[in-house]
Design a protein around this motif. Structure first.
Motif, PDB file in Angstrom:
ATOM      1  N   TRP A  47      -1.089   1.220   4.586  1.00 19.13           N
ATOM      2  CA  TRP A  47      -0.024   2.350   5.163  1.00 19.13           C
ATOM      3  C   TRP A  47      -0.584   2.653   6.347  1.00 19.13           C
ATOM      4  O   TRP A  47       0.312   3.147   7.225  1.00 19.13           O
ATOM      5  CB  TRP A  47       0.211   3.083   4.128  1.00 19.13           C
ATOM      6  CG  TRP A  47       0.913   2.500   2.925  1.00 19.13           C
ATOM      7  CD1 TRP A  47       1.678   1.360   2.811  1.00 19.13           C
ATOM      8  CD2 TRP A  47       0.936   2.875   1.528  1.00 19.13           C
ATOM      9  NE1 TRP A  47       2.091   0.946   1.575  1.00 19.13           N
ATOM     10  CE2 TRP A  47       1.709   1.875   0.699  1.00 19.13           C
ATOM     11  CE3 TRP A  47       0.358   3.893   0.709  1.00 19.13           C
ATOM     12  CZ2 TRP A  47       1.949   2.064  -0.740  1.00 19.13           C
ATOM     13  CZ3 TRP A  47       0.426   3.851  -0.459  1.00 19.13           C
ATOM     14  CH2 TRP A  47       1.231   3.186  -1.246  1.00 19.13           C
ATOM     15  N   ALA A  48      -1.656   3.260   6.401  1.00 18.80           N
ATOM     16  CA  ALA A  48      -2.276   3.915   7.598  1.00 18.80           C
ATOM     17  C   ALA A  48      -2.446   2.915   8.811  1.00 18.80           C
ATOM     18  O   ALA A  48      -1.786   3.103   9.994  1.00 18.80           O
ATOM     19  CB  ALA A  48      -3.592   4.340   7.276  1.00 18.80           C
ATOM     20  N   PHE A  54       7.049   1.167   9.355  1.00 24.46           N
ATOM     21  CA  PHE A  54       7.346   0.149   8.763  1.00 24.46           C
ATOM     22  C   PHE A  54       8.754  -0.543   9.758  1.00 24.46           C
ATOM     23  O   PHE A  54       9.016  -1.803   9.505  1.00 24.46           O
ATOM     24  CB  PHE A  54       8.066   0.394   7.482  1.00 24.46           C
ATOM     25  CG  PHE A  54       6.807   0.719   6.357  1.00 24.46           C
ATOM     26  CD1 PHE A  54       6.283  -0.247   5.855  1.00 24.46           C
ATOM     27  CD2 PHE A  54       6.690   2.082   6.097  1.00 24.46           C
ATOM     28  CE1 PHE A  54       5.100  -0.021   4.950  1.00 24.46           C
ATOM     29  CE2 PHE A  54       5.668   2.214   5.314  1.00 24.46           C
ATOM     30  CZ  PHE A  54       4.819   1.312   4.624  1.00 24.46           C
ATOM     31  N   GLY A  55       9.423   0.085  10.487  1.00 26.97           N
ATOM     32  CA  GLY A  55      10.498  -0.418  11.089  1.00 26.97           C
ATOM     33  C   GLY A  55       9.859  -1.142  12.332  1.00 26.97           C
ATOM     34  O   GLY A  55      10.766  -1.944  13.178  1.00 26.97           O
ATOM     35  N   ALA A  56       8.913  -0.737  12.683  1.00 28.13           N
ATOM     36  CA  ALA A  56       8.417  -1.297  14.025  1.00 28.13           C
ATOM     37  C   ALA A  56       7.485  -2.347  14.151  1.00 28.13           C
ATOM     38  O   ALA A  56       7.077  -3.172  14.741  1.00 28.13           O
ATOM     39  CB  ALA A  56       7.456  -0.246  14.848  1.00 28.13           C
ATOM     40  N   GLN A  88       3.170  -5.421   2.268  1.00 29.01           N
ATOM     41  CA  GLN A  88       3.099  -4.432   1.759  1.00 29.01           C
ATOM     42  C   GLN A  88       3.918  -4.110   0.439  1.00 29.01           C
ATOM     43  O   GLN A  88       3.363  -3.885  -0.606  1.00 29.01           O
ATOM     44  CB  GLN A  88       4.090  -3.373   2.439  1.00 29.01           C
ATOM     45  CG  GLN A  88       3.264  -2.927   3.881  1.00 29.01           C
ATOM     46  CD  GLN A  88       2.040  -2.068   3.347  1.00 29.01           C
ATOM     47  OE1 GLN A  88       1.772  -1.295   2.470  1.00 29.01           O
ATOM     48  NE2 GLN A  88       0.957  -2.603   4.358  1.00 29.01           N
ATOM     49  N   LEU A  89       4.989  -5.106   0.422  1.00 31.92           N
ATOM     50  CA  LEU A  89       5.596  -5.287  -0.691  1.00 31.92           C
ATOM     51  C   LEU A  89       4.707  -6.105  -1.920  1.00 31.92           C
ATOM     52  O   LEU A  89       4.829  -5.636  -3.229  1.00 31.92           O
ATOM     53  CB  LEU A  89       7.110  -5.943  -0.631  1.00 31.92           C
ATOM     54  CG  LEU A  89       7.815  -6.370  -1.782  1.00 31.92           C
ATOM     55  CD1 LEU A  89       8.258  -4.873  -2.480  1.00 31.92           C
ATOM     56  CD2 LEU A  89       9.020  -7.129  -1.225  1.00 31.92           C
ATOM     57  N   ILE A  90       4.222  -7.164  -1.525  1.00 31.55           N
ATOM     58  CA  ILE A  90       3.343  -7.860  -2.480  1.00 31.55           C
ATOM     59  C   ILE A  90       2.340  -6.907  -2.930  1.00 31.55           C
ATOM     60  O   ILE A  90       1.879  -7.132  -4.219  1.00 31.55           O
ATOM     61  CB  ILE A  90       3.044  -9.244  -1.751  1.00 31.55           C
ATOM     62  CG1 ILE A  90       4.140 -10.120  -1.628  1.00 31.55           C
ATOM     63  CG2 ILE A  90       1.923 -10.016  -2.556  1.00 31.55           C
ATOM     64  CD1 ILE A  90       4.044 -11.396  -0.765  1.00 31.55           C
ATOM     65  N   GLY A  91       1.637  -6.043  -2.087  1.00 34.36           N
ATOM     66  CA  GLY A  91       0.589  -5.499  -2.411  1.00 34.36           C
ATOM     67  C   GLY A  91       0.943  -4.288  -3.673  1.00 34.36           C
ATOM     68  O   GLY A  91       0.224  -4.178  -4.417  1.00 34.36           O
ATOM     69  N   ILE A  92       2.265  -3.681  -3.573  1.00 37.26           N
ATOM     70  CA  ILE A  92       2.733  -2.981  -4.333  1.00 37.26           C
ATOM     71  C   ILE A  92       2.880  -3.603  -5.687  1.00 37.26           C
ATOM     72  O   ILE A  92       2.858  -3.087  -6.814  1.00 37.26           O
ATOM     73  CB  ILE A  92       4.229  -2.281  -3.853  1.00 37.26           C
ATOM     74  CG1 ILE A  92       3.745  -0.970  -2.851  1.00 37.26           C
ATOM     75  CG2 ILE A  92       4.640  -1.290  -5.003  1.00 37.26           C
ATOM     76  CD1 ILE A  92       4.892  -0.684  -1.948  1.00 37.26           C
ATOM     77  N   ALA A  93       3.434  -4.828  -5.628  1.00 37.78           N
ATOM     78  CA  ALA A  93       3.615  -5.657  -6.922  1.00 37.78           C
ATOM     79  C   ALA A  93       2.449  -5.941  -7.559  1.00 37.78           C
ATOM     80  O   ALA A  93       2.265  -5.878  -8.945  1.00 37.78           O
ATOM     81  CB  ALA A  93       4.237  -7.137  -6.627  1.00 37.78           C
ATOM     82  N   ILE A 117       0.655 -15.144   4.257  1.00 36.49           N
ATOM     83  CA  ILE A 117       1.617 -14.174   5.053  1.00 36.49           C
ATOM     84  C   ILE A 117       0.857 -13.737   6.281  1.00 36.49           C
ATOM     85  O   ILE A 117       1.254 -13.574   7.227  1.00 36.49           O
ATOM     86  CB  ILE A 117       2.259 -13.354   4.227  1.00 36.49           C
ATOM     87  CG1 ILE A 117       3.228 -14.017   3.414  1.00 36.49           C
ATOM     88  CG2 ILE A 117       3.159 -12.293   5.044  1.00 36.49           C
ATOM     89  CD1 ILE A 117       3.914 -13.060   2.326  1.00 36.49           C
ATOM     90  N   ALA A 118      -0.369 -13.182   5.951  1.00 39.93           N
ATOM     91  CA  ALA A 118      -1.097 -12.447   6.786  1.00 39.93           C
ATOM     92  C   ALA A 118      -1.551 -13.757   8.027  1.00 39.93           C
ATOM     93  O   ALA A 118      -1.576 -13.362   9.248  1.00 39.93           O
ATOM     94  CB  ALA A 118      -2.448 -11.793   6.322  1.00 39.93           C
TER      95      ALA A 118
END
Length: 150
Positions: free
Chosen positions: A71-72, A80-82, A91-96, A143-144
């Motif tokens: 997040w940092a 997130f918009g940029a 990020q979504l997969i990391g939260i999952a 994805i990375a």
């Protein structure tokens, strides 16, 4: 110059955390599980329980650091918009992955630790959840890699 060093260190922390999380999941699910198959059921359960205890103890530190460092890095890039869609997907997969870990650590893992003689089925559940974390982590790596080319 100083700012770039700081952000390089944040990225290094993030990558080290993800290496422990994904690599540890793969090692635990594939190597440890197949190796303990050579043991009798009693010692097998003990070794598996010790493996998950040590791995999950590390994950309780690694998971928050990996999420916060990610997040940092996103905030550093403008939010997130940029950022590219690949970063938001990671990020979504990391939260999952974090949800899978927490529900596993607070569910089947605790039941295994509290059982006098944990049954093989509980270790199958732990392995399946660990494989799920590894699979999600490998998807994040793919994805990375895609993000790098964009």
């Amino acid at each position: 110059m100083t700012g770039s060093i700081v952000w390089s260190l944040v990225l290094a922390i993030h990558l080290l955390c993800m290496t422990y999380w994904i690599g540890g999941s793969i090692y635990s699910a594939l190597v440890v599980r197949s190796t303990v198959g050579l043991l009798d059921p009693g010692p097998r359960a003990s070794v598996l329980l010790q493996n998950y205890t040590r791995f999950f103890k590390g994950l309780w530190q690694v998971v928050p650091f990996s999420l916060v460092s990610g997040w940092a890095l996103v905030i550093h890039e403008g939010g997130f918009g940029a950022v590219n869609w690949t970063i938001n997907a990671m990020q979504l997969i990391g939260i999952a992955m974090a949800i899978v870990f927490i529900t596993t650590a607070r569910g089947p893992f605790l039941r295994a630790r509290r059982a006098l003689r944990p049954q093989a089925a509980i270790f199958d559940t732990l392995r399946n959840r660990t494989v799920l974390m590894a699979g999600l982590g490998l998807l994040n790596i793919l994805i990375a890699a895609m993000a790098h080319g964009m």
